[in-house]
Write a protein that holds these residues in place. Structure first.
Motif, PDB file in Angstrom:
ATOM      1  N   ILE A  74       0.787  11.351   8.293  1.00  0.00           N
ATOM      2  CA  ILE A  74       0.431  10.805   9.596  1.00  0.00           C
ATOM      3  C   ILE A  74      -0.351   9.522   9.380  1.00  0.00           C
ATOM      4  N   THR A  75      -0.041   8.527  10.164  1.00  0.00           N
ATOM      5  CA  THR A  75      -0.695   7.220  10.065  1.00  0.00           C
ATOM      6  C   THR A  75      -1.232   6.843  11.437  1.00  0.00           C
ATOM      7  N   ALA A  76      -2.438   6.368  11.471  1.00  0.00           N
ATOM      8  CA  ALA A  76      -3.048   5.940  12.730  1.00  0.00           C
ATOM      9  C   ALA A  76      -3.777   4.625  12.497  1.00  0.00           C
ATOM     10  N   GLY A  77      -3.735   3.766  13.501  1.00  0.00           N
ATOM     11  CA  GLY A  77      -4.408   2.487  13.374  1.00  0.00           C
ATOM     12  C   GLY A  77      -4.594   1.841  14.724  1.00  0.00           C
ATOM     13  N   ALA A  78      -5.238   0.689  14.709  1.00  0.00           N
ATOM     14  CA  ALA A  78      -5.464  -0.053  15.956  1.00  0.00           C
ATOM     15  C   ALA A  78      -5.701  -1.520  15.620  1.00  0.00           C
ATOM     16  N   ARG A  79      -5.446  -2.359  16.623  1.00  0.00           N
ATOM     17  CA  ARG A  79      -5.678  -3.793  16.488  1.00  0.00           C
ATOM     18  C   ARG A  79      -6.503  -4.251  17.684  1.00  0.00           C
ATOM     19  N   TRP A  80      -7.631  -4.914  17.403  1.00  0.00           N
ATOM     20  CA  TRP A  80      -8.518  -5.442  18.441  1.00  0.00           C
ATOM     21  C   TRP A  80      -8.346  -6.952  18.466  1.00  0.00           C
ATOM     22  N   GLU A  81      -8.022  -7.512  19.636  1.00  0.00           N
ATOM     23  CA  GLU A  81      -7.708  -8.939  19.727  1.00  0.00           C
ATOM     24  C   GLU A  81      -8.505  -9.618  20.828  1.00  0.00           C
ATOM     25  N   TRP A  82      -9.008 -10.812  20.509  1.00  0.00           N
ATOM     26  CA  TRP A  82      -9.707 -11.677  21.461  1.00  0.00           C
ATOM     27  C   TRP A  82      -8.914 -12.980  21.555  1.00  0.00           C
ATOM     28  N   TRP A  83      -8.395 -13.256  22.731  1.00  0.00           N
ATOM     29  CA  TRP A  83      -7.521 -14.425  22.942  1.00  0.00           C
ATOM     30  C   TRP A  83      -8.173 -15.371  23.940  1.00  0.00           C
ATOM     31  N   SER A  84      -7.977 -16.649  23.723  1.00  0.00           N
ATOM     32  CA  SER A  84      -8.513 -17.636  24.663  1.00  0.00           C
ATOM     33  C   SER A  84      -7.525 -18.780  24.829  1.00  0.00           C
ATOM     34  N   ALA A  85      -7.551 -19.387  26.007  1.00  0.00           N
ATOM     35  CA  ALA A  85      -6.793 -20.608  26.296  1.00  0.00           C
ATOM     36  C   ALA A  85      -7.773 -21.630  26.840  1.00  0.00           C
ATOM     37  N   SER A  86      -7.708 -22.850  26.316  1.00  0.00           N
ATOM     38  CA  SER A  86      -8.688 -23.872  26.708  1.00  0.00           C
ATOM     39  C   SER A  86      -8.042 -25.249  26.702  1.00  0.00           C
ATOM     40  N   ASN A  87      -8.766 -26.205  27.278  1.00  0.00           N
ATOM     41  CA  ASN A  87      -8.345 -27.616  27.308  1.00  0.00           C
ATOM     42  C   ASN A  87      -6.984 -27.796  27.963  1.00  0.00           C
ATOM     43  N   VAL A 124       0.852  -1.180   0.000  1.00  0.00           N
ATOM     44  CA  VAL A 124       0.000   0.000   0.000  1.00  0.00           C
ATOM     45  C   VAL A 124       0.883   1.224   0.000  1.00  0.00           C
ATOM     46  N   PRO A 125       0.849   2.069  -1.025  1.00  0.00           N
ATOM     47  CA  PRO A 125       1.710   3.243  -1.013  1.00  0.00           C
ATOM     48  C   PRO A 125       1.230   4.263  -0.002  1.00  0.00           C
ATOM     49  N   LEU A 126       2.180   4.994   0.546  1.00  0.00           N
ATOM     50  CA  LEU A 126       1.818   6.139   1.352  1.00  0.00           C
ATOM     51  C   LEU A 126       1.094   7.113   0.446  1.00  0.00           C
ATOM     52  N   PRO A 127      -0.032   7.682   0.872  1.00  0.00           N
ATOM     53  CA  PRO A 127      -0.827   8.533  -0.008  1.00  0.00           C
ATOM     54  C   PRO A 127       0.008   9.651  -0.617  1.00  0.00           C
ATOM     55  N   GLY A 128      -0.092   9.770  -1.917  1.00  0.00           N
ATOM     56  CA  GLY A 128       0.599  10.851  -2.601  1.00  0.00           C
ATOM     57  C   GLY A 128       2.071  10.615  -2.807  1.00  0.00           C
ATOM     58  N   LYS A 159      -1.852   2.438  17.320  1.00  0.00           N
ATOM     59  CA  LYS A 159      -0.582   2.752  16.660  1.00  0.00           C
ATOM     60  C   LYS A 159      -0.683   4.143  16.038  1.00  0.00           C
ATOM     61  N   VAL A 160       0.399   4.905  16.097  1.00  0.00           N
ATOM     62  CA  VAL A 160       0.465   6.224  15.473  1.00  0.00           C
ATOM     63  C   VAL A 160       1.866   6.425  14.920  1.00  0.00           C
ATOM     64  N   SER A 161       1.970   7.023  13.733  1.00  0.00           N
ATOM     65  CA  SER A 161       3.268   7.332  13.142  1.00  0.00           C
ATOM     66  C   SER A 161       3.174   8.659  12.393  1.00  0.00           C
ATOM     67  N   VAL A 162       4.174   9.519  12.585  1.00  0.00           N
ATOM     68  CA  VAL A 162       4.235  10.811  11.906  1.00  0.00           C
ATOM     69  C   VAL A 162       5.559  10.902  11.167  1.00  0.00           C
ATOM     70  N   PHE A 198      -9.184  -8.003  14.570  1.00  0.00           N
ATOM     71  CA  PHE A 198      -9.491  -7.074  13.487  1.00  0.00           C
ATOM     72  C   PHE A 198      -8.505  -5.917  13.586  1.00  0.00           C
ATOM     73  N   PHE A 199      -8.093  -5.402  12.445  1.00  0.00           N
ATOM     74  CA  PHE A 199      -7.191  -4.255  12.486  1.00  0.00           C
ATOM     75  C   PHE A 199      -7.532  -3.284  11.354  1.00  0.00           C
ATOM     76  N   GLY A 200      -7.166  -2.041  11.558  1.00  0.00           N
ATOM     77  CA  GLY A 200      -7.310  -1.012  10.542  1.00  0.00           C
ATOM     78  C   GLY A 200      -6.197   0.007  10.707  1.00  0.00           C
ATOM     79  N   GLN A 201      -5.676   0.494   9.591  1.00  0.00           N
ATOM     80  CA  GLN A 201      -4.594   1.477   9.628  1.00  0.00           C
ATOM     81  C   GLN A 201      -4.727   2.383   8.414  1.00  0.00           C
ATOM     82  N   SER A 202      -4.736   3.687   8.670  1.00  0.00           N
ATOM     83  CA  SER A 202      -4.962   4.650   7.600  1.00  0.00           C
ATOM     84  C   SER A 202      -3.889   5.724   7.637  1.00  0.00           C
TER      85      SER A 202
END
Length: 895
Positions: free
Chosen positions: A589-602, A78-82, A633-636, A575-579
């Motif tokens: 400037i780039t901003a994004g986030a990652r949402w995670e659901w983790w489980s341990a079983s058995n 994905v190119p940096l815009p512009g 996440k944030v990057s400038v 799920f993640f998104g970064q723009s």
């Protein structure tokens, strides 16, 4: 079989689709290929800039389908815009540097007219000239993280017989490879030490090779599922600054890109390596290994791509471990008088005696691989990857250094002493050397043998769905079909040998992964606004059993050891998104986030109740657990002219892996306890980068800081004849570092290419969570607080330098230096003696390699190489001894 593959070269007319020869081509991309800002810079070396991808070479006289170009080099590009418009505007000035302008004009005209003229034979030909695309393509979505690249040409200049060796000169990185073919080649990046294996990720064409079932020494990525000759390029992405990756990227991510053919090709390579070794004297020997690789590839009707390969490795190591009594020497009469023991201090300064070693390990691996690609459209490709590996490891010749003075026969000793307190450790040992009593432990002399079979499969869909949206999706499975590890309790030459031992059986050992990424370089039609978003799912499964062996030779199983019955499952959905948005001249400037659901079983885990002689180990079911985390996440960035400035921030949550939660292990010399109540690591990470672009290179500085709460670490509880450790959370740790990099080809228009990188780092425990209970090897209570101590296996300094002299178009010679300062192996930082067995010692290794390339009249292209690793023959330790001086000869042919 060893010479067969070279002999096949003359029969198959194998050529140098891979072996670089004297006629390197200088082709530009076709008109349909996106070109980056520094296309004119030669791409045969190391990835030259964060956020860009170079190292691609276009097949001469053909327009390569975009899906195939991008899929071989970038994931979800994905190119940096512009940025594309901006960078293309700067190409003209860049092309004037180090190039003949008239030749550039001629090539540009040819590209504009779409002509298909063949490249002149007198032009220099690069490695893989038919296979990949050259020039830098648009920025990928990982530009928020600092990164480096190793290309095929760089790999050929290294003494690299395995995939992990390809990385050894990269910044802020260390591989614990004890010998060629070591299955425990763990990886450390920045503040993630080599035993924090779940803090680094490794992918091959999007398929995960990192092992999140195990931890510490046995949690190494499955490097051997990729042959080093398959590799086109490797990107190392530092830190958790991209929302595309989980918190397991705290240290970094290694992305391996392998090749796909563009026409019919054959390739064979064979190598031989020899290590004369002599450390303590009785361990003296010459250890030999060899490797063969063969492949066939073809592209049929510009739609179907096929690739078949076979990689075989046979290697013999020097002795990996030494049998040592460091429980204290006692001057007392009695014991069996012996000769041959070696006196040495241990890492904590305790006078000790080494009385044997584990002997050489012999490793055999065979890797069979198939890759099938089909172009659904000119811009969208589906790729299937299948790999099957057979691996055996045998260490059946442990050495006994001590001989009975009375009989002249080896003295095999007795059971391990009950040394867990001062009174119990005060009992004199069963052997006497010059009047000093020490213990010879009989069980240590037993042999071992491992047998493993692995199947890895993956399906990838990658490319353009339409002019505005791209897709990158991968579904994969990794299955260990068989994995048994047997250990004998007696040496085969011991008269007391009963054949008894133990066998570890990984009955279920697999992981499943699915990733979907969608991206657009122009969100809502705005070329200054890009987006990448996606979904991730994984599942890791382990079922581990440990059995008694009644006969080691035949692997006759006895009773199941119920207290070593471990199993469990972990699963993550995310799920993640970064723009990214470009604004003002040269800013983004780039901003994004990652949402995670983790489980341990058995979960079924072993735990020890009580201490000393009253300790009892039991296996019990553990309750299921669920955790949720959000990681922003944030990057400038600011990029005026040749300068780049970028600040990146990231939160990361690293969830426990199965071995840390449920898998307790025991051997004749060690016990490791899991902890089902571990919390997830919670980190805050910063990186500030300054970079200046040079003709054919760059200079860069990174300043980084990591603060991690609830860091997961294996903590030593007792040392001595049998060590004991367990996993626990450390309330707060921090790492501060500075990283300097200089890369440039043809310095001052000379024949020299040069790479340098150096890292200073300070990793410490800010809050250790109170007093740690610890019993030292003398049986003394040595409880301590971790507060303010250095974190283990993380040196202050790492420095690498690599220089290549291109004597002619056919002949190059490279010299390299690797330096790492010493570090602590014990969490209490009391191991102050360096350069002895058990230490994390400093080292300076000097490596050399020379390559000569020749094209025969028949069209066969070849490369002949000679190299020496550790020219200065330095003896160093990463707890185990590193290899000494090793010689390499190598030959490759292709057609």
């Amino acid at each position: 079989m060893k010479p067969i593959f070279i002999a096949l070269a003359s029969v198959l007319h194998v050529s140098s689709a891979w072996a670089e020869d004297s006629e390197q081509q200088k082709n530009t991309l076709s008109q349909n290929t996106v070109r980056g800002s520094r296309e004119s810079r030669p791409s045969a070396e190391i990835f030259q800039s964060t956020g860009g991808i170079n190292g691609l070479i276009a097949q001469p006289n053909k327009t390569t389908p975009p899906a195939q170009n991008l899929s071989q080099v970038a994931q979800s590009a994905v190119p940096l815009p512009g940025s594309v418009e901006k960078e293309m505007a700067s190409e003209a000035s860049d092309k004037d540097e180090g190039k003949n302008k008239d030749k550039d004009k001629d090539k540009d005209k040819a590209a504009e007219k779409g002509t298909d003229k063949p490249a002149p034979d007198n032009q220099k030909e690069t490695v893989f000239k038919e296979m990949v695309v050259t020039g830098e393509i648009e920025k990928d979505s990982h530009y928020t993280s600092p990164s480096t690249r190793v290309t095929r040409a760089q790999i050929e200049r290294q003494n690299a017989q395995t995939t992990e060796e390809v990385l050894k000169y990269q910044p802020s990185l260390q591989i614990r490879q004890r010998y060629v073919g070591d299955p425990n080649g763990v990886l450390g990046i920045r503040g993630a030490d080599m035993f924090s294996t779940a803090r680094n990720m490794v992918f091959a064409d999007g398929l995960p090779l990192h092992n999140f079932l195990q931890a510490t020494f046995n949690g190494a990525p499955r490097w051997s599922m990729v042959g080093p000759n398959e590799i086109d390029a490797v990107d190392i992405v530092y830190g958790p600054f991209s929302a595309e990756y989980s918190g397991n990227s705290i240290g970094g991510v290694v992305n391996i890109k392998t090749r796909m053919p563009k026409k019919q090709e054959f390739y064979v390579e064979s190598s031989l390596f020899v290590q004369p070794y002599n450390n303590y004297g009785p361990d003296k020997g010459t250890f030999v290994g060899d490797r063969q690789f063969a492949s066939y590839g073809n592209r049929i009707k510009d739609v179907l791509t096929v690739w078949f390969s076979y990689n075989r490795l046979e290697a013999q190591s020097h002795p990996m471990s030494y049998f040592i009594d460091n429980t204290g020497l006692h001057t007392a009469p009695g014991g069996t008088a012996v000769t041959g023991g070696i006196r040495t201090p241990d890492t904590r300064g305790v006078p000790s005696i080494i009385y044997g070693d584990t002997g050489p390990e012999k490793v055999n691996t065979s890797l069979y691989k198939v890759k099938l690609g089909y172009d659904l459209t000119p811009a969208l490709q589906a790729i299937f990857t299948g790999a099957f590996e057979e691996r055996t490891r045998n260490g059946n010749n442990p050495a006994n250094y001590v001989t009975s003075s009375a009989t002249g026969q080896p003295f095999w000793g007795g059971p391990a002493p009950a040394c867990f307190s001062v009174p119990t450790c005060a009992t004199p040992g069963n052997a006497s050397l010059g009047g000093d009593r020490f213990d010879v432990v009989q069980r240590g002399f037993g042999g071992n043998k491992d047998d493993r079979q692995t199947l890895n499969m993956g399906l990838t869909l990658r490319g353009a769905l339409n002019p505005n949206w791209n897709i990158d999706t991968t579904v994969s499975s990794f299955d260990v079909l068989k994995d048994t590890r047997a250990t004998a309790f007696f040496n085969k030459n011991d008269p007391a040998n009963t054949g008894a031992g133990q066998l570890q059986d990984f009955k279920t050992f697999n992981w499943r992964n699915a990733d979907l990424k969608l991206s657009t370089p122009a969100l809502f039609g705005n070329p200054k606004w890009s987006l990448v978003t996606g979904y991730h799912w994984d599942q890791y499964n382990l079922n581990f059993k440990q059995y008694s062996l009644t006969d080691f030779d035949t692997l006759q199983r006895g009773a199941l050891q119920a207290n070593r019955n471990n199993s469990g499952r972990t699963s993550t959905q995310a799920f993640f998104g970064q723009s990214a948005i470009r604004f003002l001249p040269d800013w983004d400037i780039t901003a994004g986030a990652r949402w995670e659901w983790w489980s341990a079983s058995n979960g079924v885990a072993s735990s020890t109740i009580g201490t000393g002689s009253s300790a009892v180990t039991v296996s019990t079911p553990r309750p299921d657990r669920d955790l949720f985390a959000v990681s922003p996440k944030v990057s400038v960035g600011y990029e005026p002219g040749n300068w780049k400035y970028r600040y990146s921030f990231g939160r990361a949550h690293r969830f426990p892996v199965i071995a840390e939660l449920f898998q307790s292990l025991s051997s004749p010399t060690s016990i490791t306890e899991a902890n089902a109540d571990l919390k997830a690591e919670n980190g805050t990470h910063h990186n500030f980068m300054i970079e200046y672009g040079l003709p054919r290179g760059y200079m860069r500085m990174n300043v980084f800081r990591d603060d991690i709460k609830d860091a997961i670490q294996q903590v030593l509880r007792a040392s001595g004849p049998i060590t004991s450790s367990s996993f626990q959370n450390i309330p707060k740790t921090s790492t501060t570092g500075i990283e300097l990099i200089f890369n440039q080809r043809r310095i001052m228009d000379s024949k020299f290419d040069f790479m340098f990188n150096g890292t200073w780092m300070n990793a410490k425990v800010d809050n250790g969570g109170g007093i740690i209970k610890f019993t030292n090897s003398l049986g003394q209570n040595a409880d301590y607080s971790m507060d303010g101590l250095q974190r283990i296996r993380l040196p202050h300094w790492r420095v690498n330098a690599f220089v290549t002299y291109n004597a002619t178009e056919n002949w190059d010679t490279s010299a390299a230096v690797r330096y790492t300062s010493d570090s602590f192996n014990d969490p209490d930082n009391k191991d102050f003696v360096n350069n002895v067995f058990g230490a994390q010692s400093d080292f300076t290794f000097v490596d050399l390699k020379t390559n000569y390339r020749h094209k025969f009249a028949s069209g066969i292209k070849s490369r002949f190489s000679f190299g020496i690793t550790n020219v200065n023959n330095m003896q160093a330790y990463v707890f185990h001894p590193y290899p000494q001086r090793t010689y390499l000869v190598e030959a490759a042919f292709s057609y």
